[in-house]
Write an enzyme that holds these catalytic residues in place. Sequence first.
Site, mmCIF file in Angstrom:
data_model
loop_
_atom_site.group_PDB
_atom_site.id
_atom_site.type_symbol
_atom_site.label_atom_id
_atom_site.label_comp_id
_atom_site.label_asym_id
_atom_site.label_seq_id
_atom_site.Cartn_x
_atom_site.Cartn_y
_atom_site.Cartn_z
ATOM 1 N N ARG A 193 0.855 -1.186 0.000
ATOM 2 C CA ARG A 193 0.000 0.000 0.000
ATOM 3 C C ARG A 193 0.889 1.234 0.000
ATOM 4 O O ARG A 193 2.093 1.158 0.217
ATOM 5 C CB ARG A 193 -0.944 -0.004 1.206
ATOM 6 C CG ARG A 193 -0.267 -0.338 2.510
ATOM 7 C CD ARG A 193 -0.798 0.403 3.671
ATOM 8 N NE ARG A 193 -0.743 1.838 3.481
ATOM 9 C CZ ARG A 193 0.372 2.553 3.629
ATOM 10 N NH1 ARG A 193 1.526 1.990 3.915
ATOM 11 N NH2 ARG A 193 0.336 3.858 3.472
ATOM 12 N N ASP A 198 -3.062 10.146 -2.687
ATOM 13 C CA ASP A 198 -3.218 9.106 -3.691
ATOM 14 C C ASP A 198 -3.573 9.672 -5.056
ATOM 15 O O ASP A 198 -3.349 9.019 -6.069
ATOM 16 C CB ASP A 198 -4.294 8.118 -3.243
ATOM 17 C CG ASP A 198 -3.797 7.263 -2.092
ATOM 18 O OD1 ASP A 198 -3.351 6.142 -2.354
ATOM 19 O OD2 ASP A 198 -3.836 7.732 -0.944
ATOM 20 N N ASN A 220 -6.888 11.470 -0.307
ATOM 21 C CA ASN A 220 -5.962 10.764 0.586
ATOM 22 C C ASN A 220 -6.798 9.917 1.546
ATOM 23 O O ASN A 220 -8.025 9.916 1.506
ATOM 24 C CB ASN A 220 -5.073 11.756 1.336
ATOM 25 C CG ASN A 220 -3.897 11.074 2.025
ATOM 26 O OD1 ASN A 220 -3.199 10.265 1.424
ATOM 27 N ND2 ASN A 220 -3.683 11.384 3.288
ATOM 28 N N LYS A 221 -6.126 9.200 2.409
ATOM 29 C CA LYS A 221 -6.793 8.273 3.326
ATOM 30 C C LYS A 221 -7.932 8.960 4.072
ATOM 31 O O LYS A 221 -7.839 10.109 4.466
ATOM 32 C CB LYS A 221 -5.780 7.713 4.317
ATOM 33 C CG LYS A 221 -6.311 6.639 5.247
ATOM 34 C CD LYS A 221 -6.902 5.456 4.485
ATOM 35 C CE LYS A 221 -5.902 4.845 3.534
ATOM 36 N NZ LYS A 221 -6.527 3.781 2.689
#
Length: 349
Positions: free
Chosen positions: A49, A240, A250-251
């Site tokens: 990841r 990302d 993003n997360k």
Amino acid sequence: MEETYLQSVKYDGEKLYILDQTKLPQVTEFLEIDNIEDVWDAIKQLKVRGAPAIGIAAAYGLVLGIKDSPENDFDSFYKFFKEKEDYLATSRPTAVNLFWALKRMNRRTKAESSKPVKEIKRLLEEEAHLIRQEDENVCSSIGQNALSLFEDGMTVLTHCNAGGIATARYGTALAPIYLAKERGMDIKVYADETRPLLQGARLTAWELMQAGIDVTLITDSMAAMVMQQGKVQAVIVGCDRVAANGDVANKIGTYGVALLAKAHNIPFYVAAPLSTIDLETKTGDEIPIEERAAEEITAGFGKSTAPEGVKVFNPAFDVTPHHLITAIITEKGIMRGNYSEELARLFEK
């Protein structure tokens, strides 16, 4: 310091070795992979990841996938190659590095179409090596650019994991932290736990401790209090995908951290390799957001923590609007202000 730079994706010419990040921090285990199906699974199941590491794994995954391809003519080989490329592209939808790496391998394939297929395969392995080496160089440059924004003695907060194990080396958001350590600077870190898969707790805290960096773990819901008490002077996260207008995926939870930083007048920085910038996606509204299994929330790590049958919403990412971002840090420099113009300028020849 060897452990600091644990390489999460390695290829020896026969097998791909992937650090299984789902088992950290309790177990440091490398998967030995010799087929494309296991690469797909490793990406899908988050065994590998971090956007750059996903791209590197995908490039090597294609190398494995075409080992048994037809070699009699280019058209037959390319049809086989394209099937493998399309297959890997189905593993995860949000991280643009996956598609960037696959497209790059495709371009190299077409560029070498006049050569024998056996030679094309060798050149594609070379291209995968280049992707990995370039990412290491990119991370180092991002770290140097980001470090110019930090001062000795600062404390920064980060969310999820954008460190060395998510890239070829150094990481993106954590790169300036590692470089500061190398240069004798003291930069402390607060790491958000990062629900529901705890990448901050399992990965960021682990790798920073391996490097001897002062890290304090907090739950996501504690970030506001930490900021309110003046314990944090900056926030830096990875990403990302970056849309053309500067919106950033993003997360999940990143958007909330950005809102908190704005409310407390704390700079919010995004570390973004050029490979994560997607000028074809105009705004964050167009970024596809991966939704993951309900069990990650209701029975995380094998323990049931919610009523059976409860409805669950589990997006893996959120989008932070560009107006909340103080600066986007790339390997080519620091972008501020009009992101639409600044990001486009990065790709001008």
